[in-house]
Design a protein around this motif. Sequence first.
Motif, PDB file in Angstrom:
ATOM      1  N   VAL A   3       0.809  -1.232   0.000  1.00 33.40           N
ATOM      2  CA  VAL A   3       0.000   0.000   0.000  1.00 33.40           C
ATOM      3  C   VAL A   3       0.834   1.272   0.000  1.00 33.40           C
ATOM      4  O   VAL A   3       0.346   2.335  -0.402  1.00 33.40           O
ATOM      5  CB  VAL A   3      -0.974   0.026   1.203  1.00 33.40           C
ATOM      6  CG1 VAL A   3      -1.859  -1.212   1.199  1.00 33.40           C
ATOM      7  CG2 VAL A   3      -0.223   0.156   2.529  1.00 33.40           C
ATOM      8  N   THR A   4       2.088   1.199   0.449  1.00 34.88           N
ATOM      9  CA  THR A   4       2.879   2.428   0.590  1.00 34.88           C
ATOM     10  C   THR A   4       3.108   3.163  -0.726  1.00 34.88           C
ATOM     11  O   THR A   4       2.970   4.402  -0.771  1.00 34.88           O
ATOM     12  CB  THR A   4       4.222   2.128   1.282  1.00 34.88           C
ATOM     13  OG1 THR A   4       3.967   1.721   2.628  1.00 34.88           O
ATOM     14  CG2 THR A   4       5.130   3.352   1.296  1.00 34.88           C
ATOM     15  N   TRP A  44       1.260   3.518  -3.312  1.00 30.46           N
ATOM     16  CA  TRP A  44       0.050   4.249  -3.701  1.00 30.46           C
ATOM     17  C   TRP A  44      -0.260   5.372  -2.713  1.00 30.46           C
ATOM     18  O   TRP A  44      -0.500   6.523  -3.112  1.00 30.46           O
ATOM     19  CB  TRP A  44      -1.131   3.285  -3.761  1.00 30.46           C
ATOM     20  CG  TRP A  44      -2.420   3.949  -4.139  1.00 30.46           C
ATOM     21  CD1 TRP A  44      -2.755   4.502  -5.337  1.00 30.46           C
ATOM     22  CD2 TRP A  44      -3.553   4.157  -3.277  1.00 30.46           C
ATOM     23  NE1 TRP A  44      -4.025   5.039  -5.298  1.00 30.46           N
ATOM     24  CE2 TRP A  44      -4.542   4.836  -4.050  1.00 30.46           C
ATOM     25  CE3 TRP A  44      -3.839   3.828  -1.955  1.00 30.46           C
ATOM     26  CZ2 TRP A  44      -5.783   5.193  -3.514  1.00 30.46           C
ATOM     27  CZ3 TRP A  44      -5.073   4.171  -1.427  1.00 30.46           C
ATOM     28  CH2 TRP A  44      -6.025   4.847  -2.209  1.00 30.46           C
ATOM     29  N   LEU A  45      -0.214   5.082  -1.400  1.00 28.60           N
ATOM     30  CA  LEU A  45      -0.571   6.093  -0.404  1.00 28.60           C
ATOM     31  C   LEU A  45       0.479   7.194  -0.311  1.00 28.60           C
ATOM     32  O   LEU A  45       0.145   8.365  -0.137  1.00 28.60           O
ATOM     33  CB  LEU A  45      -0.781   5.434   0.959  1.00 28.60           C
ATOM     34  CG  LEU A  45      -2.056   4.591   1.061  1.00 28.60           C
ATOM     35  CD1 LEU A  45      -2.075   3.798   2.356  1.00 28.60           C
ATOM     36  CD2 LEU A  45      -3.290   5.496   0.981  1.00 28.60           C
ATOM     37  N   ARG A  80      -0.145   9.601  -3.037  1.00 28.91           N
ATOM     38  CA  ARG A  80      -1.272  10.507  -2.824  1.00 28.91           C
ATOM     39  C   ARG A  80      -1.024  11.507  -1.700  1.00 28.91           C
ATOM     40  O   ARG A  80      -1.424  12.676  -1.792  1.00 28.91           O
ATOM     41  CB  ARG A  80      -2.536   9.689  -2.507  1.00 28.91           C
ATOM     42  CG  ARG A  80      -3.045   8.853  -3.680  1.00 28.91           C
ATOM     43  CD  ARG A  80      -4.268   8.051  -3.297  1.00 28.91           C
ATOM     44  NE  ARG A  80      -5.396   8.918  -2.972  1.00 28.91           N
ATOM     45  CZ  ARG A  80      -6.272   9.384  -3.848  1.00 28.91           C
ATOM     46  NH1 ARG A  80      -6.128   9.084  -5.135  1.00 28.91           N
ATOM     47  NH2 ARG A  80      -7.273  10.155  -3.473  1.00 28.91           N
ATOM     48  N   TRP A 131       2.521  10.470   4.398  1.00 25.45           N
ATOM     49  CA  TRP A 131       2.279   9.067   4.713  1.00 25.45           C
ATOM     50  C   TRP A 131       2.916   8.687   6.046  1.00 25.45           C
ATOM     51  O   TRP A 131       2.331   7.951   6.849  1.00 25.45           O
ATOM     52  CB  TRP A 131       2.800   8.189   3.585  1.00 25.45           C
ATOM     53  CG  TRP A 131       2.775   6.706   3.847  1.00 25.45           C
ATOM     54  CD1 TRP A 131       3.802   5.841   3.704  1.00 25.45           C
ATOM     55  CD2 TRP A 131       1.658   5.904   4.272  1.00 25.45           C
ATOM     56  NE1 TRP A 131       3.415   4.559   4.011  1.00 25.45           N
ATOM     57  CE2 TRP A 131       2.097   4.571   4.362  1.00 25.45           C
ATOM     58  CE3 TRP A 131       0.332   6.198   4.593  1.00 25.45           C
ATOM     59  CZ2 TRP A 131       1.262   3.525   4.761  1.00 25.45           C
ATOM     60  CZ3 TRP A 131      -0.513   5.151   4.983  1.00 25.45           C
ATOM     61  CH2 TRP A 131      -0.042   3.837   5.067  1.00 25.45           C
TER      62      TRP A 131
END
Length: 422
Positions: free
Chosen positions: A296-297, A299-300, A303, A309
């Motif tokens: 997930v890192t 992508w997050l 963003r 993050w």
Amino acid sequence: MPVVRDLRVLLRLRDFRNLLAVRLLSQAADGVYQVALATYVVFSPEKQTSPTAIASAMAVLLLPYSVIGPFAGVLLDRWRRRQVFLYGNLLRAFLACVTGMLIVAAVPDWLFYASALSVTAVNRFVLAGLAASLPRVVGPDQLVTANALSPTAGTLAAVAGGGLAFLVRLLASDSNALVVLLGAGLYLCAALVSLHLAIGLLGPDHPPGRLHPSVAEGVALTVRGMAEGLRHLAGRREAARALAAMTMMRFCYGALFVMLLMLCRYSWSDNEADGLALLGVAVGASGAGFFAAAVVTPWLAGRLGTLGWITACSAGAAVLVPALGLFFAPGPMLVAAFVLGLATQGAKIATDTEVQSRVDDDFRGRVFSVYDVLFNVAFVGAAAVASLMLPVDGRSVALILCVSALYAATALLLGRQERRLV
């Protein structure tokens, strides 16, 4: 897929395969040995484990990486790296056998720790030599893929070795010495595999007439280089803040890990075998969090930004640590282990990216040496602080609230910096 194709090409290279085999066997042995030490200190029926004993074990396992790590290159630039793998693994096999005999003989703790410290100290030279040798067995265009494959495979081998040690420890009672001897056998196998590599293949090369600084001069240059790295980092505030936040989060993770060890040992089980099994499940839950962070890192962080993050990871931990941990029950604590694994690894991935992108290439190695020291010292320091705060059963409301407050302070400071940058 290009990655699969690149991996197939690498695995066709005999010297790369041999070097990878040395890494896999060495790091599998490390995993076995580290679990053997941890279970001997924490889960031996004859030992009344204390938080102080756990802190001592953490220091033995991690401080050599911090103290010796930055200076390992000084000697590795003078020794044949193939010989480092051969004699280093032979030495570790011998020292591991000594550790096993000390366990059977029930010697004083200081003598046991001295033996274990010797093994982990040699380990730093072997790992640094593996990294330095990789460009000698692959082409320049294959180096990125090789760098991605080798450390990842080594980490998986260490996890597999740790799992094997857990299994042996659970199947055979009073088997601490047996597990250590298993690690010694794997070290011996790594030494034998290194014989398939030519002595001069891995370097270093010393052209005629080239002047090398003495070891003392090399040590002085290393210390000066780390100081220069710190000064450079001070001028890159985003990278410095990310590194400071990661250090604090690593500290929090270490304190909670010691608490988890004590809970598994004394609060959640009636015997050492059940406590060890619970610890294995908790480590697995944290490892699942590490894997989730890798997914997930990217992508997050794309963003939210890397600092955003890290802020989110720290803020989430600040909320969830007391919400889950204050029950002092296995179920919520296993969820907490997953969450903290995700938050800690997610922040580390983002910190690595932030440091790599903000720090000039000429200073990157020196800054990462500082990073390595801070990362391990924070964990050992956390174990020392936890040893002062934790009761024997591991139930400490004060520790959970202090850790939560540190997570929250980290998130607030990073969030304030993010608003200033905007």
